[in-house]
Enzyme design. Sequence first.
Site, PDB file in Angstrom:
ATOM      1  N   ASP A   1      40.862  52.165  40.070  1.00  0.00           N
ATOM      2  CA  ASP A   1      40.196  50.892  40.364  1.00  0.00           C
ATOM      3  C   ASP A   1      38.907  51.241  41.100  1.00  0.00           C
ATOM      4  OD1 ASP A   1      39.739  48.126  40.687  1.00  0.00           O
ATOM      5  OD2 ASP A   1      40.711  48.100  42.646  1.00  0.00           O
ATOM      6  N   SER A   2      38.073  50.222  41.306  1.00  0.00           N
ATOM      7  CA  SER A   2      36.877  50.436  42.118  1.00  0.00           C
ATOM      8  C   SER A   2      37.255  50.673  43.581  1.00  0.00           C
ATOM      9  CB  SER A   2      35.976  49.208  42.033  1.00  0.00           C
ATOM     10  OG  SER A   2      36.657  48.093  42.575  1.00  0.00           O
TER      11      SER A   2
ATOM     12  N   TYR B   1      32.626  46.913  41.247  1.00  0.00           N
ATOM     13  CA  TYR B   1      32.265  47.028  39.828  1.00  0.00           C
ATOM     14  C   TYR B   1      31.800  45.672  39.283  1.00  0.00           C
ATOM     15  CZ  TYR B   1      34.556  51.627  39.085  1.00  0.00           C
ATOM     16  OH  TYR B   1      34.902  52.953  39.106  1.00  0.00           O
TER      17      TYR B   1
ATOM     18  N   CYS C   1      42.249  47.446  37.112  1.00  0.00           N
ATOM     19  CA  CYS C   1      41.025  46.713  37.416  1.00  0.00           C
ATOM     20  C   CYS C   1      40.702  45.790  36.244  1.00  0.00           C
ATOM     21  CB  CYS C   1      39.907  47.736  37.622  1.00  0.00           C
ATOM     22  SG  CYS C   1      38.275  47.018  37.834  1.00  0.00           S
ATOM     23  N   ASN C   2      40.669  44.494  36.501  1.00  0.00           N
ATOM     24  CA  ASN C   2      40.351  43.534  35.434  1.00  0.00           C
ATOM     25  C   ASN C   2      38.936  43.737  34.912  1.00  0.00           C
ATOM     26  OD1 ASN C   2      42.552  41.044  35.535  1.00  0.00           O
ATOM     27  ND2 ASN C   2      42.358  42.113  37.469  1.00  0.00           N
ATOM     28  N   THR C   3      38.012  44.036  35.829  1.00  0.00           N
ATOM     29  CA  THR C   3      36.603  44.194  35.452  1.00  0.00           C
ATOM     30  C   THR C   3      36.430  45.370  34.495  1.00  0.00           C
ATOM     31  OG1 THR C   3      36.078  43.412  37.681  1.00  0.00           O
ATOM     32  CG2 THR C   3      34.274  44.366  36.400  1.00  0.00           C
TER      33      THR C   3
ATOM     34  N   CYS D   1      41.695  39.445  39.629  1.00  0.00           N
ATOM     35  CA  CYS D   1      41.116  40.680  40.176  1.00  0.00           C
ATOM     36  C   CYS D   1      42.217  41.320  41.007  1.00  0.00           C
ATOM     37  CB  CYS D   1      39.903  40.356  41.053  1.00  0.00           C
ATOM     38  SG  CYS D   1      39.291  41.758  42.020  1.00  0.00           S
ATOM     39  N   THR D   2      42.384  42.638  40.871  1.00  0.00           N
ATOM     40  CA  THR D   2      43.526  43.286  41.535  1.00  0.00           C
ATOM     41  C   THR D   2      43.379  43.338  43.064  1.00  0.00           C
ATOM     42  OG1 THR D   2      42.539  45.464  41.124  1.00  0.00           O
ATOM     43  CG2 THR D   2      44.134  44.645  39.511  1.00  0.00           C
ATOM     44  N   HIS D   3      42.176  43.082  43.559  1.00  0.00           N
ATOM     45  CA  HIS D   3      42.015  42.975  45.018  1.00  0.00           C
ATOM     46  C   HIS D   3      42.615  41.663  45.552  1.00  0.00           C
ATOM     47  CE1 HIS D   3      38.954  46.131  44.544  1.00  0.00           C
ATOM     48  NE2 HIS D   3      38.809  46.189  45.867  1.00  0.00           N
TER      49      HIS D   3
HETATM   50  N1  DGL Z   1      39.741  45.187  41.466  1.00  0.00           N
HETATM   51  C1  DGL Z   1      38.828  45.001  40.422  1.00  0.00           C
HETATM   52  C2  DGL Z   1      39.208  43.964  39.418  1.00  0.00           C
HETATM   53  O1  DGL Z   1      40.375  43.801  39.163  1.00  0.00           O
HETATM   54  C3  DGL Z   1      37.379  45.299  40.627  1.00  0.00           C
HETATM   55  C4  DGL Z   1      36.656  44.486  41.605  1.00  0.00           C
HETATM   56  C5  DGL Z   1      35.240  44.953  41.811  1.00  0.00           C
HETATM   57  O2  DGL Z   1      35.046  46.133  42.037  1.00  0.00           O
HETATM   58  O3  DGL Z   1      34.348  44.108  41.721  1.00  0.00           O
HETATM   59  O4  DGL Z   1      38.385  43.315  38.830  1.00  0.00           O
END
Ligand code: DGL
Length: 259
Positions: free
Chosen positions: A11-12, A43, A74-76, A183-185
Amino acid sequence: MKNTNPIGLFDSGIGGTTIWQEIHNLMPNEDTLFLADQKNAPYGTQTKEAILALSHKNVQYLVDQGCKLVVVACNTATTNAIDELRATFAIPIIGIEPAIKPASLLTKTSTIGVLATKGTITSDLFTSKLKLYPNVKIIEQIGYNLVTLIEAGQLHSQEMKELLQLYLLPMVEQGMDTLVLGCTHYPYLTPIIRTILPADIHIIDSGEAVAKRTQSVLKEHHLLTTSTQLGHAIFYTNIDPASLQAFAPHEVQVQQIEF
Ligand code: DGL
């Protein structure tokens, strides 16, 4: 490829730990290697080309470490790069996307909200998935700045609370009864979101589904570990490890490396 080789995840940043946890809960004997590309986070505000290049670099690193499968936590990165990654690398690659399907089955008001990064919401893959649900009103909201605040240790700040109110309350006014965390965050925001949303609104994410998908793909490829020991986990970051360490299980020592 040996079935005892590790599962790789990237992930980012901190968000990937939410997916790591789901995978570890479901398959505790699997060894895992999680890469947090925190130097390049977020990201979600970067171009498709930049996200592709970063994702490629991360998967190459995990492949070089002998990973038997990679989870794009990471979804992105998934919505911008999954096709190219699958076309480039020979090992199975699992992606994560906003959980619109389960939300469409759960909603009673036929109105769901999706909170995700700009990179996810503007991606071709996400846009094309929306068309599969013509009878559901899908309110898209970009979570500007949320990942940056989480990465900076500002999860419980007043700014975070105000941003979430700004993004979520208009969705409630439009009749949303199910919120998708895309988003995984964002699962780390759930306790704060709960204080903002009415109690009967569902909040869902894709973590558990991704862990189950990972298990079934490993099974298909005869790659489920035969080890009976608790799996060994390594978390890597490319900045000072302190911020990731705060979100890592206490038995995992985060290591700083160049990648
Ligand atoms: N955790 C990530 C996601 O699921 C990336 C978020 C990011 O870096 O902007 O999209």
